[in-house]
Design a protein around this motif. Structure first.
Motif, PDB file in Angstrom:
ATOM      1  N   PHE A 350       0.807  -1.214   0.000  1.00  0.00           N
ATOM      2  CA  PHE A 350       0.000   0.000   0.000  1.00  0.00           C
ATOM      3  C   PHE A 350       0.845   1.272   0.000  1.00  0.00           C
ATOM      4  CE2 PHE A 350      -2.318  -3.435   2.098  1.00  0.00           C
ATOM      5  CZ  PHE A 350      -3.338  -3.583   1.178  1.00  0.00           C
ATOM      6  N   GLU A 369      -0.424   8.138  -6.655  1.00  0.00           N
ATOM      7  CA  GLU A 369      -0.663   8.241  -5.215  1.00  0.00           C
ATOM      8  C   GLU A 369      -1.525   9.433  -4.843  1.00  0.00           C
ATOM      9  OE1 GLU A 369       0.076   5.963  -2.882  1.00  0.00           O
ATOM     10  OE2 GLU A 369       0.679   4.778  -4.611  1.00  0.00           O
ATOM     11  N   TRP A 372      -5.422   8.889  -4.001  1.00  0.00           N
ATOM     12  CA  TRP A 372      -5.868   8.026  -2.912  1.00  0.00           C
ATOM     13  C   TRP A 372      -5.706   8.707  -1.563  1.00  0.00           C
ATOM     14  CZ3 TRP A 372      -8.076   3.778  -4.918  1.00  0.00           C
ATOM     15  CH2 TRP A 372      -7.712   3.426  -6.226  1.00  0.00           C
ATOM     16  N   HIS A 374      -4.415   8.536   2.315  1.00  0.00           N
ATOM     17  CA  HIS A 374      -3.300   7.869   2.985  1.00  0.00           C
ATOM     18  C   HIS A 374      -3.366   8.095   4.486  1.00  0.00           C
ATOM     19  CE1 HIS A 374      -1.925   8.439  -1.168  1.00  0.00           C
ATOM     20  NE2 HIS A 374      -1.142   7.390  -0.976  1.00  0.00           N
ATOM     21  N   ARG A 380      -1.639   3.841   1.731  1.00  0.00           N
ATOM     22  CA  ARG A 380      -3.035   4.045   1.379  1.00  0.00           C
ATOM     23  C   ARG A 380      -3.931   3.398   2.434  1.00  0.00           C
ATOM     24  NH1 ARG A 380      -3.240   2.321  -5.042  1.00  0.00           N
ATOM     25  NH2 ARG A 380      -1.565   3.710  -5.796  1.00  0.00           N
ATOM     26  N   HIS A 382      -6.978   1.329   3.697  1.00  0.00           N
ATOM     27  CA  HIS A 382      -7.533   0.169   3.015  1.00  0.00           C
ATOM     28  C   HIS A 382      -8.279  -0.711   4.002  1.00  0.00           C
ATOM     29  CE1 HIS A 382      -3.520  -0.952   4.538  1.00  0.00           C
ATOM     30  NE2 HIS A 382      -4.092  -2.132   4.794  1.00  0.00           N
ATOM     31  N   GLU A 393      -9.695   0.270  -1.425  1.00  0.00           N
ATOM     32  CA  GLU A 393      -8.982   1.493  -1.083  1.00  0.00           C
ATOM     33  C   GLU A 393      -9.879   2.690  -1.350  1.00  0.00           C
ATOM     34  OE1 GLU A 393      -5.280   1.516  -3.210  1.00  0.00           O
ATOM     35  OE2 GLU A 393      -4.541  -0.288  -2.216  1.00  0.00           O
ATOM     36  N   ASN A 396      -9.458   9.819  -3.045  1.00  0.00           N
ATOM     37  CA  ASN A 396      -9.384  11.131  -2.419  1.00  0.00           C
ATOM     38  C   ASN A 396     -10.236  12.111  -3.218  1.00  0.00           C
ATOM     39  OD1 ASN A 396      -8.750  13.571  -1.263  1.00  0.00           O
ATOM     40  ND2 ASN A 396      -6.599  13.567  -1.898  1.00  0.00           N
ATOM     41  N   SER A 451      -7.424   9.037   7.444  1.00  0.00           N
ATOM     42  CA  SER A 451      -6.616   9.633   6.387  1.00  0.00           C
ATOM     43  C   SER A 451      -6.098  10.996   6.814  1.00  0.00           C
ATOM     44  CB  SER A 451      -7.443   9.777   5.107  1.00  0.00           C
ATOM     45  OG  SER A 451      -8.486  10.718   5.308  1.00  0.00           O
TER      46      SER A 451
END
Length: 686
Positions: A350, A369, A372, A374, A380, A382, A393, A396, A451
């Motif tokens: 990830f 990246e 997504w 994180h 990421r 998940h 996943e 964003n 995130s």
């Protein structure tokens, strides 16, 4: 909000994946092979990789023989009757027995490899072959490889049915032909993947009075019509099916050509007839059905579907044909499924370079990246789903790259089916922070961690609006405030540009049955009723999507509950579970209530009468014909309650049989009006 993926007893074909992983690991779903390391002393091929054997894990998910929802949808199917699998490659054959999955670990020398697979209805590669698939691909050492094989159903029996059993001599007619294929395990073949061998249709009419629109069916759902030109030269036409080189059990169909007496009108030449409604009254309430998505209702002719559905939800990214056919037949609104919030079929690792994701949106930004969300560790966020789907996943919504991927994906669907009116935006329009103030009870429910890209609710709302605005058509969102079910952030998304309305999934019924007001579960029924009223208050259409098993009692409870807040301008009903005939198009939606004597504005509590909730209507219709006043009475509690005194005079209760409307299921007024209602039960009376 969980997405809706269903594995039915009628499910069959699935595009399965062969997943390579060092040491024979790996899950289900499309994924990339991790790099294969060369052992000490290993030789190097011309492609720069090792010629040492690579371990390939072959994992095939078997759908359960039930109608239970799982966490994702949008896949094709393998037969639920699969008990074992055999794979052959490079002169080697391996067999495994299957439970929820079939798993084989193969040792493959890098290079061009042909994989041939067969699935069986008995253990140890015995019994009948249910499906076969073959693919040739290049396995490259030291690189990520994705290998897919599409299974073709091996048909064991075919039934041919006609939308009408007779036509009137002298009157041309077009009769829909339904071809139902089953595998040797008795499961109906659905989906868009082709049969292993096409089915051939034929008729015995040598007079030229009839013809078939097509005689070769390469896949389930292929539209077929029997065309009668009006000549009286044939008295009966027999249709049969066959498969070249394969003995199959067949159930043929017969069309009679009749000469009716002059005083008798010609019989209908279509499936169950569509009554003409009274002036200004629709023949049914506003309805939303899957059409081909997950194989649901796929065998129903488009013209009949257009007469009974206002909205059909399809998967235009993979099969635009149903949207085209529905609109060509005069259907109102075609909607295509999307999920702009999450991408499934993702694999470890990830952190960059991440394992990547599949799907119409995720595949476009698999290696980007910025698209997504994180966690604090830079990986990421998940969550693991299962061996087939792998990991999910979160996209964003504040990322321009993710929004462009959504725009590109929906634009591609519109290019394939320009007739699309809307998109269904699954998992969207909910809340960022949930009931405990964290993302893990909101947007990232059950994900591994919070995130870092989005700081607060206000930032999320602004980003989510931009994501939804990126769709190539207006969207219906499928998210709400947890537990209360109220439209999120005071209806912020319902007021946003490009948002057409809201879906309430599990409306008055979920996988476990109908929902009520209970001491243990809380006021779920009341919350659902008030959430619908709130959506209408924002001027938005609201879809009441019921997931409860389609028993007559459950259906009556959902119908009556929905009637309590029914708004003819904004209410849409969606049946998700299948009736006994295998379709979800229900006859009770032909009953249309009008002239309400009571209407709740913001709370269903205003409709309470004693222990029950009541709403009466001064004029009601069924399939367009007037049936007089009608009423709904609901008991959402856990205790029996008396049926309260009603202002109107009612003599009978609505009774439902187990079948859907296409199979002739009826909504009749043959029931007695009880003196009390049991827990979580309801009646509709006239």
């Amino acid at each position: 909000m969980r997405a809706r993926q269903v594995a039915y007893t009628v499910s069959f074909c699935l595009a399965a994946s062969l997943l390579a992983a060092c040491g024979g690991g790996g899950g289900g779903g499309a994924a990339s092979l991790p790099p294969v390391s060369s052992p000490a002393g290993g030789t190097t091929s011309a492609g720069g990789g090792s010629s040492a054997p690579a371990s390939v894990a072959i994992s095939i998910a078997i759908p359960p023989a039930s109608s239970a929802s799982s966490s994702l949808r949008r896949v094709r199917y393998i037969s639920a009757g699969t008990k074992s699998a055999t794979v052959s490659y490079a002169g080697t054959s391996q067999t495994t027995n299957c439970d929820a999955t079939c798993t084989i670990v193969a040792s493959v020398t890098p290079g061009t490899v042909t994989f041939s697979l067969s699935l069986y209805d008995a253990p140890n590669g015995t019994g009948h072959v249910l499906s076969t698939g073959q693919t040739t691909t290049t396995i490259v050492a030291g690189a990520s490889n994705t290998v897919k094989v599409t299974f073709g159903a091996v048909v064991a029996s075919v039934a041919v049915t006609l939308g009408a059993s007779s036509v009137s001599a002298g009157t041309p007619a077009t009769i829909p032909v339904t071809v139902t294929a089953k595998d040797a395990a008795g499961y109906t073949v659905v989906g868009s993947d082709p049969y292993a061998t096409p089915i051939t249709l034929s008729d015995d009419d040598a007079s030229g009075a009839t013809s078939l629109s097509t005689t070769t069916l390469g896949a389930p759902g292929t539209p077929v019509n029997l065309i009668y030109n009006g000549r009286a030269s044939a008295s009966a036409v027999h249709l049969s099916a066959s498969i070249a080189g394969t003995p199959v059990a067949t159930s043929p169909a017969t069309l009679s050509v009749q000469t009716p007496p002059s005083s008798t009108p010609p019989p209908s030449s279509t499936p169950p007839p569509v009554s003409q409604p009274a002036a200004g009254v629709p023949s049914h309430v506003a309805t939303w059905y899957y059409y081909g998505l997950n194989g649901m209702n796929a065998s129903i002719p488009a013209a009949w579907m257009a007469a009974h559905a206002d909205y059909v939800e399809v998967d235009a990214a993979n099969d635009p044909s149903q949207a085209r056919a529905f609109k060509a037949a005069g259907g109102k609104y075609a909607v295509s499924y999307t999920d702009p919030a999450y991408s499934a079929y993702c694999s470890a690792p990830f952190t960059a370079p991440a394992g990547g994701c599949q799907g119409p949106i995720g595949s476009l930004v698999s290696g980007d990246e910025s698209a997504w969300l994180h966690g604090a560790d830079g990986a990421r966020v998940h969550k693991y789903l299962d061996a087939h789907y792998g990991y999910q996943e979160a996209l964003n919504p504040a990322s321009a790259s993710a929004r462009n991927a959504y725009r590109t994906s929906t634009s591609s669907a519109v290019a394939a089916a320009p007739q699309l009116d809307y998109f269904f935006a699954d998992d969207s329009g909910g809340v960022f922070n949930g009931s405990d103030g964290t993302q893990l009870t909101g947007l990232l429910y059950n994900f591994n961690e919070a995130s870092t890209e989005i700081a607060d609710d206000a930032s999320f709302v602004a980003a989510e609006k931009q994501m939804l605005a990126s769709a190539a058509r207006p969207v219906f969102v499928n998210g709400a405030t947890p537990y209360t079910l109220q439209p999120s952030y005071g209806g912020a998304f319902l007021k946003a540009p490009n948002v057409a309305g809201q879906n309430f999934e599990g409306c008055f019924g979920d996988d476990g049955g109908v929902i009520g007001d209970t001491a243990s579960g809380g006021p779920r029924w009341t919350n659902m009723s008030n959430a619908l009223l709130a959506a209408y208050g924002y001027g938005a259409p609201a879809i009441c999507m019921n997931l409860a098993p389609a028993t007559p009692a459950n259906r009556l409870f959902v119908l009556a509950s929905w009637w309590l807040t029914y708004d003819p301008a904004r209410s849409i009903i969606a049946a998700f579970a299948l009736a006994a005939d295998g379709s979800s198009v229900l006859p009770e939606f032909d009953v249309v209530p009008r002239q309400p004597l009571q209407t709740a504005s913001s709370s269903v509590a205003s409709l309470r009468s004693g222990g029950a909730y009541v709403r009466e209507f001064g004029a009601c219709y069924q399939a367009g014909a007037p049936i007089g006043p009608c009423a709904a009475v609901v008991n959402p509690s856990s205790s029996p309650v008396a049926v309260p005194a009603l202002s109107g005079h009612y003599t009978s209760a609505l009774a439902l049989d187990a079948n859907g409307a296409y199979a002739g299921g009826k909504a009749s007024w043959s029931g007695a009006i009880p003196g009390q209602l049991g827990p979580q039960s309801a009646i509709v009376v006239r």
